[in-house]
Every structure is written in structure tokens, then in C-alpha cells.
Design an enzyme around this catalytic site. Structure first.
Site, PDB file in Angstrom:
ATOM      1  N   LEU A   1       0.846  -1.196   0.000  1.00 17.95           N
ATOM      2  CA  LEU A   1       0.000   0.000   0.000  1.00 17.95           C
ATOM      3  C   LEU A   1       0.878   1.241   0.000  1.00 17.95           C
ATOM      4  CD1 LEU A   1      -2.649  -1.168   2.634  1.00 17.95           C
ATOM      5  CD2 LEU A   1      -2.626  -1.547   0.157  1.00 17.95           C
TER       6      LEU A   1
ATOM      7  N   GLY B   1       3.823  -6.450   7.493  1.00 20.28           N
ATOM      8  CA  GLY B   1       3.628  -5.029   7.203  1.00 20.28           C
ATOM      9  C   GLY B   1       2.418  -4.831   6.314  1.00 20.28           C
ATOM     10  N   ASP B   2       2.590  -4.055   5.247  1.00 20.66           N
ATOM     11  CA  ASP B   2       1.484  -3.807   4.317  1.00 20.66           C
ATOM     12  C   ASP B   2       1.706  -4.544   2.993  1.00 20.66           C
ATOM     13  OD1 ASP B   2       3.693  -2.166   3.792  1.00 20.66           O
ATOM     14  OD2 ASP B   2       2.491  -0.790   2.601  1.00 20.66           O
ATOM     15  N   GLU B   3       2.447  -5.645   3.047  1.00 23.72           N
ATOM     16  CA  GLU B   3       2.795  -6.386   1.832  1.00 23.72           C
ATOM     17  C   GLU B   3       1.915  -7.628   1.691  1.00 23.72           C
ATOM     18  OE1 GLU B   3       6.970  -6.464  -0.275  1.00 23.72           O
ATOM     19  OE2 GLU B   3       6.916  -7.958   1.328  1.00 23.72           O
TER      20      GLU B   3
END
Length: 238
Positions: free
Chosen positions: A91, A132-134
Site C-alpha cells: 500500500l 507489514g502492508d505487503e
């Protein structure tokens, strides 16, 4: 271990101990069975197995389960002469959400995004969270890159729609890199690495876009690594 069936047809897992009953002459006259209800221990085992293969926040498969499913998808694709698509995404500017609104809001945002991605996929596909955002999407039994492009547009449209958290409207966009078996790699780690490389290419060229892996990306990365190493040695040796 055994399973008992109650009168209402529900089942209960038990640990069963069976002993023989004998008379004074040593002849077997019957059997004594003692059953212990192990429902709670079975639940605990199932929870541990789930946590070993799933992300604690979103409930999505983690890296371990993703690699296992990707390996299986590659084996099936080889037999059926089909393709497997891997999409690596994160993101854009997610850190700003955590820094300005707090990690609790960031976590809720990740849960909402995970749900939206899952809504775009078929039953045979997988979305995993690496941390995380992955996120990674695994699309099995794909005809060609054009079919994947349709899925990508759907995912981008879903994620980019406003997300309401704590009466606050948040807008996020994904940067996506893709690789396709067997065009961009024939094993699990190469496909993941090349999709990741394509994603970082997008992040370095404006974000909020999608890019398929290209061999020139690998060449550029290798040249950069070689140059970095050469400069370090040059400085050490004057």
C-alpha cells in the site's frame, strides 16, 4: 484416539484406553474401556496449526503456506500446460497512516484491504500477507497475462475505493508487481523474487501502478549491486 457419536449425532473426540478383564484362571471375560474427552486439546492443536500457517492479524495465509500452495500450483500447471500468476503488492504511503492515525487504525486498514482482495479472487486462488502492508496474490490455472490483467484491474478498483474507519474516510492505492509461470520463472523463489522486483520498480517510478517483470529489471539490479560493491572496495583501497 477415537471419535464417539452422541445421541444427537454430534461427535466428540476421545482418547480411549482398553484393558482386558480376566477370571482367576486367566480367561478373558470382557473388556474395560475408559474414554477421555479431548475436545479442548484438539481445539488447541488446531489453533496452533492455524497460527503456524496464517497471519495473526488478517487471518490470511503466511509466507510458509503461500510457498507451499505456489509449489503445488506450479506442479499442476506443468501437467496441464497452464500458467500461474504471482502478484506482489503493498500500500502506497501506508506508514503515513500509522504515523498520523496510530497503529490500531493501520491494523484495521490492513484487515479491510485483506477482505477486499479476497473478494476479488476465485476459490482456487490465494491471497497471503507477508508482513507489514505487503500482500501476495497467487492465481492458479491462468490462461494468459490478459486474464491476469483483468484480475489486477478488479483488485486495484476494490482497494482504491474509500475505506471508512472510525468515521474517517481513508484512501489507499496499491503498487503491484507481477510474474507469470513459466514465462518469468519456473520455481517458487524466482517467481516471488521477480514479482517483488517488478513491484519495487513501480515504487521507484511514481507508485500507484502495476508492472510485469522484465529481464531488464534483473540486469539493472545486478549492475547496481556490482557498482555498489566496486565502489566500496574502491574507497577502502583509495
Amino acid at each position: 484416539e477415537w471419535t464417539y457419536t452422541r445421541k444427537d449425532r454430534t461427535t466428540v473426540p476421545v482418547k480411549l484406553s482398553v484393558s482386558t478383564l480376566t477370571d482367576h484362571a486367566g480367561e478373558i471375560t470382557g473388556y474395560l474401556k475408559v474414554a477421555y474427552d479431548i475436545t479442548e486439546s484438539k481445539r488447541a492443536e488446531a489453533y496452533i496449526r492455524h497460527m503456524a500457517h496464517h497471519d495473526g492479524l488478517t487471518g490470511l495465509p503466511n509466507r510458509t503456506l503461500l510457498l507451499d500452495r505456489l509449489d503445488m500450483a506450479i506442479r499442476q500447471a506443468r501437467r496441464s500446460n497452464r500458467h500461474v500468476g504471482v502478484l506482489m503488492m503493498d500500500l502506497d504511503h501506508f506508514k503515513r497512516v500509522n504515523d498520523s492515525l496510530g497503529h490500531q487504525v493501520g491494523d484495521q486498514l490492513l484487515i479491510a484491504v485483506a477482505h477486499r482482495i479476497r473478494e476479488c479472487l476465485r476459490e482456487v486462488d490465494t491471497v497471503a500477507r507477508l508482513g507489514g502492508d505487503e500482500f501476495v496474490v497467487l492465481a492458479t490455472d491462468v490462461r494468459d497475462r490478459a486474464e491476469m490483467d483483468g484480475l489486477i484491474r478488479k483488485i486495484v478498483e476494490k482497494i482504491s475505493a474509500p475505506i471508512l474507519i472510525n468515521h474517517q474516510e481513508l484512501l489507499v492505492t496499491p503498487s503491484i508487481g507481477g510474474s507469470l509461470f513459466p514465462d518469468d520463472g519456473t520455481d517458487v523463489h524466482t517467481l516471488i523474487k521477480n514479482a517483488d522486483m517488478a513491484m519495487y520498480f513501480v515504487k521507484g517510478h511514481g507508485r500507484s501502478s502495476m508492472q510485469w517483470f522484465l529481464p531488464t529489471m534483473l540486469e539493472a539490479t545486478e549492475e547496481k549491486l556490482a557498482l555498489t560493491t566496486a565502489l566500496r572496495f574502491a574507497l577502502e583501497r583509495n
